[in-house]
Design a protein around this motif. Structure first.
Motif, mmCIF file in Angstrom:
data_model
loop_
_atom_site.group_PDB
_atom_site.id
_atom_site.type_symbol
_atom_site.label_atom_id
_atom_site.label_comp_id
_atom_site.label_asym_id
_atom_site.label_seq_id
_atom_site.Cartn_x
_atom_site.Cartn_y
_atom_site.Cartn_z
ATOM 1 N N PRO A 36 0.830 -1.211 0.000
ATOM 2 C CA PRO A 36 0.000 0.000 0.000
ATOM 3 C C PRO A 36 0.863 1.260 0.000
ATOM 4 N N THR A 37 0.256 2.363 -0.366
ATOM 5 C CA THR A 37 0.951 3.648 -0.373
ATOM 6 C C THR A 37 0.224 4.629 0.542
ATOM 7 N N ALA A 38 0.935 5.642 1.002
ATOM 8 C CA ALA A 38 0.346 6.648 1.889
ATOM 9 C C ALA A 38 0.968 8.002 1.608
ATOM 10 N N ASN A 63 -4.970 1.219 -1.005
ATOM 11 C CA ASN A 63 -4.779 -0.228 -0.987
ATOM 12 C C ASN A 63 -5.028 -0.785 -2.390
ATOM 13 N N PRO A 64 -3.983 -1.252 -3.107
ATOM 14 C CA PRO A 64 -4.163 -1.774 -4.464
ATOM 15 C C PRO A 64 -4.575 -3.251 -4.494
ATOM 16 N N ASN A 65 -4.757 -3.858 -3.341
ATOM 17 C CA ASN A 65 -4.994 -5.297 -3.260
ATOM 18 C C ASN A 65 -6.482 -5.643 -3.275
ATOM 19 N N PRO A 66 -6.810 -6.893 -3.611
ATOM 20 C CA PRO A 66 -8.222 -7.286 -3.745
ATOM 21 C C PRO A 66 -8.909 -7.616 -2.425
ATOM 22 N N ILE A 67 -8.215 -7.457 -1.303
ATOM 23 C CA ILE A 67 -8.835 -7.702 -0.002
ATOM 24 C C ILE A 67 -8.559 -6.512 0.904
ATOM 25 N N PRO A 68 -9.400 -6.264 1.921
ATOM 26 C CA PRO A 68 -9.151 -5.159 2.865
ATOM 27 C C PRO A 68 -7.841 -5.364 3.624
ATOM 28 N N HIS A 99 -8.964 -2.419 -3.134
ATOM 29 C CA HIS A 99 -8.884 -1.555 -4.320
ATOM 30 C C HIS A 99 -9.449 -0.163 -4.020
ATOM 31 N N GLY A 100 -9.148 0.359 -2.856
ATOM 32 C CA GLY A 100 -9.693 1.662 -2.491
ATOM 33 C C GLY A 100 -8.730 2.476 -1.654
ATOM 34 N N SER A 101 -9.206 3.636 -1.223
ATOM 35 C CA SER A 101 -8.410 4.549 -0.412
ATOM 36 C C SER A 101 -9.218 5.007 0.785
ATOM 37 N N GLU A 102 -8.539 5.282 1.859
ATOM 38 C CA GLU A 102 -9.165 5.813 3.063
ATOM 39 C C GLU A 102 -8.329 6.970 3.584
ATOM 40 N N THR A 103 -9.004 8.018 4.061
ATOM 41 C CA THR A 103 -8.314 9.137 4.698
ATOM 42 C C THR A 103 -8.329 8.929 6.206
ATOM 43 N N ILE A 104 -7.152 8.766 6.765
ATOM 44 C CA ILE A 104 -7.004 8.572 8.208
ATOM 45 C C ILE A 104 -6.713 9.913 8.853
ATOM 46 N N LYS A 105 -7.520 10.287 9.848
ATOM 47 C CA LYS A 105 -7.353 11.577 10.520
ATOM 48 C C LYS A 105 -6.611 11.369 11.842
ATOM 49 N N ILE A 106 -5.511 12.124 11.998
ATOM 50 C CA ILE A 106 -4.691 12.027 13.196
ATOM 51 C C ILE A 106 -4.854 13.315 14.000
ATOM 52 N N PRO A 107 -5.595 13.279 15.126
ATOM 53 C CA PRO A 107 -5.788 14.484 15.937
ATOM 54 C C PRO A 107 -4.586 14.732 16.850
ATOM 55 N N ILE A 108 -4.168 15.996 16.921
ATOM 56 C CA ILE A 108 -3.017 16.371 17.744
ATOM 57 C C ILE A 108 -3.343 17.675 18.464
ATOM 58 N N CYS A 109 -3.009 17.753 19.732
ATOM 59 C CA CYS A 109 -3.215 18.964 20.531
ATOM 60 C C CYS A 109 -1.869 19.482 21.011
ATOM 61 N N LEU A 110 -1.573 20.743 20.693
ATOM 62 C CA LEU A 110 -0.334 21.384 21.139
ATOM 63 C C LEU A 110 -0.661 22.420 22.213
ATOM 64 N N ILE A 111 -0.088 22.245 23.384
ATOM 65 C CA ILE A 111 -0.274 23.184 24.492
ATOM 66 C C ILE A 111 0.869 24.187 24.462
ATOM 67 N N PRO A 141 -1.258 -9.425 3.721
ATOM 68 C CA PRO A 141 -1.110 -10.882 3.586
ATOM 69 C C PRO A 141 0.103 -11.247 2.728
ATOM 70 N N ILE A 142 0.778 -12.314 3.110
ATOM 71 C CA ILE A 142 1.959 -12.860 2.441
ATOM 72 C C ILE A 142 3.170 -11.931 2.609
ATOM 73 N N ILE A 143 3.000 -10.648 2.348
ATOM 74 C CA ILE A 143 4.120 -9.716 2.497
ATOM 75 C C ILE A 143 4.482 -9.551 3.958
ATOM 76 N N GLY A 144 3.457 -9.466 4.840
ATOM 77 C CA GLY A 144 3.696 -9.271 6.259
ATOM 78 C C GLY A 144 3.483 -7.828 6.682
ATOM 79 N N ARG A 145 4.072 -7.453 7.810
ATOM 80 C CA ARG A 145 3.894 -6.099 8.338
ATOM 81 C C ARG A 145 4.729 -5.104 7.524
ATOM 82 N N VAL A 146 4.078 -4.023 7.124
ATOM 83 C CA VAL A 146 4.707 -2.997 6.290
ATOM 84 C C VAL A 146 4.692 -1.678 7.046
ATOM 85 N N SER A 147 5.795 -0.954 6.997
ATOM 86 C CA SER A 147 5.902 0.371 7.619
ATOM 87 C C SER A 147 5.890 1.429 6.529
#
Length: 290
Positions: A36-38, A63-68, A99-111, A141-147
């Motif tokens: 996958p790409t990000a 995610n270019p793969n045929p499964i979630p 075969h789709g994309s999702e936007t992940i929102k990362i909330p951050i608070c700076l004091i 799957p098969i590839i394993g954990r990706v960073s």
């Protein structure tokens, strides 16, 4: 002969050749899944105040793969000039559909207090540049954990509270029954960015008597490290007020007090800024209009 012609054209399949092709097919399965790409697709300031800023970093995962594909963890780090300010981990961040994309929102608070404690040389009103580092951990799957590591530079301010003071009072009409006047409020912007004043809520008191309490909607732009004047109309009935007000109007007495709130626009979003001020008698003497 006909059968041989069909074989040549591929209408009949040789069982032996099919067996020989199976290992090749297994190799294709091994390369069936792709990484996958990000990418950081957005940065938003949700809320800004004199104490903190709430931001959201948008990360688009494809995610270019045929499964979630499940997102295991999201690890984030906020730094400025190699000083670590805040870090954290978001567990089980969701799933990216096949075969789709999702936007992940990362909330951050700076004091801001934490920022100032980290940097001795940061002054209120400055614009600070941060480096946002994000690492997405994904199970493929098969590839394993990706960073998937990402990085983006962003800017947010460390706002300085504007100073609101009474410059003068100008009386339009003065009588016991009804007096109309204008308060000239000087607003000093000590920030290194412009302020657009949209609304002023105020309560103005002379001595112990409340003279005016209202909301004024007036658009005034005050440049960075600059000053501006807000002209606020007031109306009151002197005969209904105590003798202390007359002493103040004549230049004697204890003075005035103001409390209120400014609603301003900044390059980083809107802000609500409370203010309070007390002044002496010399600032509320009657002055005629030119």
């Amino acid at each position: 002969m006909a059968e041989e012609g069909y074989k040549e054209r591929g209408f009949f399949l040789d069982p032996i050749s099919q067996v020989r092709k199976k290992p090749t097919k297994r190799k294709e399965v091994g390369g069936f899944f792709s990484k996958p790409t990000a990418a950081v697709s957005g940065f938003h300031i949700l809320h800004i105040s004199l104490e903190k800023v709430d931001i959201v970093v948008d990360v688009l995962v494809t995610n270019p793969n045929p499964i979630p594909i499940p997102l295991v963890d999201i690890i984030y780090l906020i730094e400025s000039d190699d000083h670590k300010l805040i870090s954290g981990t978001i567990r089980d961040a969701g799933t990216v559909r096949a075969h789709g994309s999702e936007t992940i929102k990362i909330p951050i608070c700076l004091i801001y207090k934490d920022v100032k404690d980290t940097y001795d040389d940061i002054q209120p009103g400055e614009i600070i540049t941060y480096r946002v580092s994000v690492e997405l951990l994904i199970d493929v799957p098969i590839i394993g954990r990706v960073s998937l590591p990402l990085e983006k530079k962003v800017e947010t301010p460390a706002p300085y509270k504007p100073d609101v003071d009474l410059d003068k009072i100008e009386y339009d009409r003065f009588s016991l029954e009804e007096t109309t006047a204008s308060l000239h409020l000087k607003v000093e912007n000590k920030n290194k960015f412009d302020l657009g004043v949209n609304t002023l809520e105020y309560n103005f008191t002379l001595g112990d008597d409340n003279i005016a309490n209202a909301t004024l909607r007036e658009s005034t732009k005050i440049g960075q490290c600059g000053e501006g004047i807000l002209e606020v109309p007031i109306t009151f009935r002197p005969k209904d007020l105590g003798s202390a007000v007359w002493d103040i109007i004549r230049g004697r007495g204890e003075g005035y007090s103001m409390k209120g709130k400014l609603e301003v626009d900044t390059p980083f979003g809107p802000m609500n800024i409370p203010f309070s001020k007390e002044g002496g008698k010399e600032q509320v003497k009657e002055r005629s209009r030119n």
